[in-house]
Design a protein around this motif. Structure first.
Motif, PDB file in Angstrom:
ATOM      1  N   ARG A   1      -4.508   3.699  -3.104  1.00  0.00           N
ATOM      2  CA  ARG A   1      -4.539   2.570  -2.166  1.00  0.00           C
ATOM      3  C   ARG A   1      -3.365   1.616  -2.324  1.00  0.00           C
ATOM      4  O   ARG A   1      -2.653   1.339  -1.383  1.00  0.00           O
ATOM      5  CB  ARG A   1      -5.857   1.812  -2.383  1.00  0.00           C
ATOM      6  CG  ARG A   1      -5.983   0.542  -1.598  1.00  0.00           C
ATOM      7  CD  ARG A   1      -6.895   0.729  -0.422  1.00  0.00           C
ATOM      8  NE  ARG A   1      -7.189  -0.548   0.212  1.00  0.00           N
ATOM      9  CZ  ARG A   1      -6.619  -0.934   1.341  1.00  0.00           C
ATOM     10  NH1 ARG A   1      -5.747  -0.168   1.936  1.00  0.00           N
ATOM     11  NH2 ARG A   1      -6.933  -2.087   1.874  1.00  0.00           N
ATOM     12  N   ALA A   2      -3.185   1.080  -3.511  1.00  0.00           N
ATOM     13  CA  ALA A   2      -2.208   0.004  -3.703  1.00  0.00           C
ATOM     14  C   ALA A   2      -1.101   0.447  -4.651  1.00  0.00           C
ATOM     15  O   ALA A   2      -1.267   1.368  -5.451  1.00  0.00           O
ATOM     16  CB  ALA A   2      -2.901  -1.240  -4.257  1.00  0.00           C
TER      17      ALA A   2
ATOM     18  N   THR B   1       0.850  -1.200   0.000  1.00  0.00           N
ATOM     19  CA  THR B   1       0.000   0.000   0.000  1.00  0.00           C
ATOM     20  C   THR B   1       0.880   1.244   0.000  1.00  0.00           C
ATOM     21  O   THR B   1       2.019   1.226   0.481  1.00  0.00           O
ATOM     22  CB  THR B   1      -0.931   0.055   1.225  1.00  0.00           C
ATOM     23  OG1 THR B   1      -0.131   0.144   2.414  1.00  0.00           O
ATOM     24  CG2 THR B   1      -1.851  -1.147   1.289  1.00  0.00           C
TER      25      THR B   1
END
Length: 167
Positions: free
Chosen positions: A146-147, A71
């Motif tokens: 997010r990622a 993340t």
């Protein structure tokens, strides 16, 4: 007798339907690549289901949606590493969109593709997939994504084959 035969045919149809392999895999309907580094935005669409794995390189390659393997928030060094690194933006569209609706602000998911450098590999950061036709805000800061994942040289070759610019 006829009733039993109808039931056996119906049961056979149901069993075949439940046991067959799905025809369609999951993939966005389009990815718009845009940003200052490009003169014009470039629209990428999967030509067939065989393209879906390649498009997965742009929308999610981070394990579970609920618990990604990497993340942005889990790698504080990433914020400084990417601060001045060039990137192009990704607007990822889930569902069917008319040509006039293909605008970054209408996308269901957003990302950035950080171009490879002499000392660092290509990286992708994205918001969580929202697999429906729905506008979601474009993050203005890196922490809004997010990622994150790294792309290999083979991944870059695959994306180049789809028409991805700047590789």
């Amino acid at each position: 007798m006829r009733r039993a035969r109808k039931w056996s045919i119906a049961l056979a149809v149901l069993l075949i339907g439940f046991s067959s392999t799905p025809v369609v895999a999951i993939s966005p309907s389009a990815v718009l690549v845009y940003g200052e580094k490009l003169g014009q935005p470039i629209l990428l669409r999967p030509a067939s289901p065989e393209d879906f794995p390649a498009f997965g390189l742009l929308w999610w390659k981070a394990g579970s949606y609920a618990n990604p393997t990497r993340t942005v928030q889990g790698e504080p060094q990433l914020l400084s590493d990417l601060r001045n690194r060039p990137y192009v933006s990704l607007a990822i569209f889930w569902g069917q969109y008319d040509a006039k609706e293909i605008k970054p602000e209408n996308a269901s998911q957003h990302g950035r593709f950080y171009l490879p450098t002499a000392s660092a590999p290509a990286l992708v950061v994205v918001t969580a997939p929202d697999m429906q036709k729905k506008s979601n805000p474009i993050p203005t800061e890196l922490v809004g994504f997010r990622a994150v994942w790294t792309l290999s040289p083979q991944d870059l070759t695959t994306l180049k084959g789809l028409g991805f610019p700047g590789i």
